[in-house]
Design a protein around this motif. Sequence first.
Motif, mmCIF file in Angstrom:
data_model
loop_
_atom_site.group_PDB
_atom_site.id
_atom_site.type_symbol
_atom_site.label_atom_id
_atom_site.label_comp_id
_atom_site.label_asym_id
_atom_site.label_seq_id
_atom_site.Cartn_x
_atom_site.Cartn_y
_atom_site.Cartn_z
ATOM 1 N N UNK A 1 40.663 59.103 68.965
ATOM 2 C CA UNK A 1 40.422 57.592 69.431
ATOM 3 C C UNK A 1 39.951 57.435 70.922
ATOM 4 N N UNK A 2 39.768 58.271 71.569
ATOM 5 C CA UNK A 2 39.429 58.156 72.960
ATOM 6 C C UNK A 2 37.904 58.917 73.189
ATOM 7 N N UNK A 3 37.583 59.760 72.189
ATOM 8 C CA UNK A 3 36.378 60.623 72.342
ATOM 9 C C UNK A 3 35.678 60.392 71.095
ATOM 10 N N UNK A 4 34.381 60.831 71.256
ATOM 11 C CA UNK A 4 33.478 60.977 69.996
ATOM 12 C C UNK A 4 33.283 62.219 69.720
ATOM 13 N N UNK A 5 33.353 63.245 70.286
ATOM 14 C CA UNK A 5 33.385 64.782 69.975
ATOM 15 C C UNK A 5 34.750 65.431 70.837
ATOM 16 N N UNK A 6 35.593 66.222 70.381
ATOM 17 C CA UNK A 6 36.282 66.893 70.952
ATOM 18 C C UNK A 6 36.283 68.417 70.808
ATOM 19 N N UNK A 7 36.439 69.107 71.885
ATOM 20 C CA UNK A 7 36.262 70.517 72.056
ATOM 21 C C UNK A 7 37.496 71.096 72.397
ATOM 22 N N UNK A 8 38.238 71.994 71.689
ATOM 23 C CA UNK A 8 39.596 72.509 72.020
ATOM 24 C C UNK A 8 39.501 73.812 72.739
ATOM 25 N N UNK A 9 40.027 73.735 73.886
ATOM 26 C CA UNK A 9 40.118 75.248 74.489
ATOM 27 C C UNK A 9 41.439 75.934 74.259
ATOM 28 N N UNK A 10 41.409 77.033 73.841
ATOM 29 C CA UNK A 10 42.646 77.653 72.862
ATOM 30 C C UNK A 10 43.201 78.846 74.117
ATOM 31 N N UNK A 11 44.207 79.542 73.453
ATOM 32 C CA UNK A 11 44.773 80.631 74.086
ATOM 33 C C UNK A 11 44.119 82.017 73.441
#
Length: 430
Positions: free
Chosen positions: A195-205
């Motif tokens: 809703x706030x981004x066009x591409x989301x990248x997730x930082x994991x553990x």
Amino acid sequence: MKAEATTTTGKPAPRRPRAGAAARVLAVAQAVAAVVVLARLARGRRRLPPLTAPAPGEFPGDAPPGGVAGRAAWIGGGTTSGGGKPGAGSPGISVVIPARDEERRLGPCLRAVLADPAVTEVIVVDDESSDGTARLAAAYGATVVRGRPLPEGWVGKQWALHQGLEEAHGEIVVTLDADTRPRPGLFGALAAALAEHDLVSAGPRFVCDGLAEQALHASFLATLVYRFGPIGPPVPPPPHRVVANGQCLAFRREAMRRADGFARVRGHMTDDVALARALAADGWRVGFLDAGGLLEVDMHESAAEAWREWGRSLPLRDVTRPAWQAADLAVVWLAAALPALRLAAGRPTRLDLALLAVRLLLATALRRSYARPGAGVLLSFLLDPATAVRLTQATLRPVRTWRSRAYGLGRADAVTCGARPGPPDRTAAR
């Protein structure tokens, strides 16, 4: 009057350059690097909140019908672009997993993805595997796409993702590597973040077993923070400094198809950063968000594999211009490796001690990036000189092989080449 030094032949000895001048230049350069690092670390005081699982009944809403068949029937049937609950507009989520010889690692990932009620379709693209990857994926109930032969000029992962995107039906697509371990709520959180981004990248553990592997991995991870700052910056960096984690990406399917993103970065070994920078240059809002509570990744089986494989990609050689490569390496050598070397030699300066204190504070913060943090994270600063050597080596002699395939090297100025369709239609996407 002071006599001039002479050689045995009576001739004046050549004057040696003053070592003091070189030391002063090095001290000034190290001070500049320290200021740069502190400025980047300071960004961590204001970061975007981490991804959290939506509460029951929140976006994306109630679960679709159970089972693979029920989910497949639900995809697209009653979805709109506005979000909400299933039957009232909640978007279908397709998960695409590129896999080449991943039979040993794929099972835990598939079990977690298929158990998440927010996921409506799971596609495994079998990239010409020589093991039982396709058979395993089919046994779990995923849709298996038999990868077509690799075209010239393409890197395998981008080609697999390109084919997976063609087959996906969900409004939202999440790409995962086979070594990821999603937790319940990840996919709903990614959908909400769009809703706030066009591409989301997730930082994991990260899952790192053993002292040496964890110490080396944490040392590599620290170099990323020194060069680009912590993840989740509230103000996005310029496109040429955007970073991303290709182990988990989320985007809207039609927007990515229009951008033809995977084709535009088809020749890059550092595919995730190349994609993020190309799309950011088009005006996409790229978010790199902390998802440590919802995603774990078991990247490597040993310290030797971490040295070989992660050290290959961390320099970002094929997506960074030479001037920035030199500047980034200088920061790592001056602010991380040099203080550790001087400490080992018993001759640290005051600035070295200050930088070592900063490095230990960073190591303490990085403990949250590991599923089972141990002493290796805190001791990682001792390996910073070796890490600097590895980054320098991979920058000067980039590796061009991956998963039994040999590739050419993509150009740093190629990440924005090709058609530039502009940012996605955000009005329609909300």
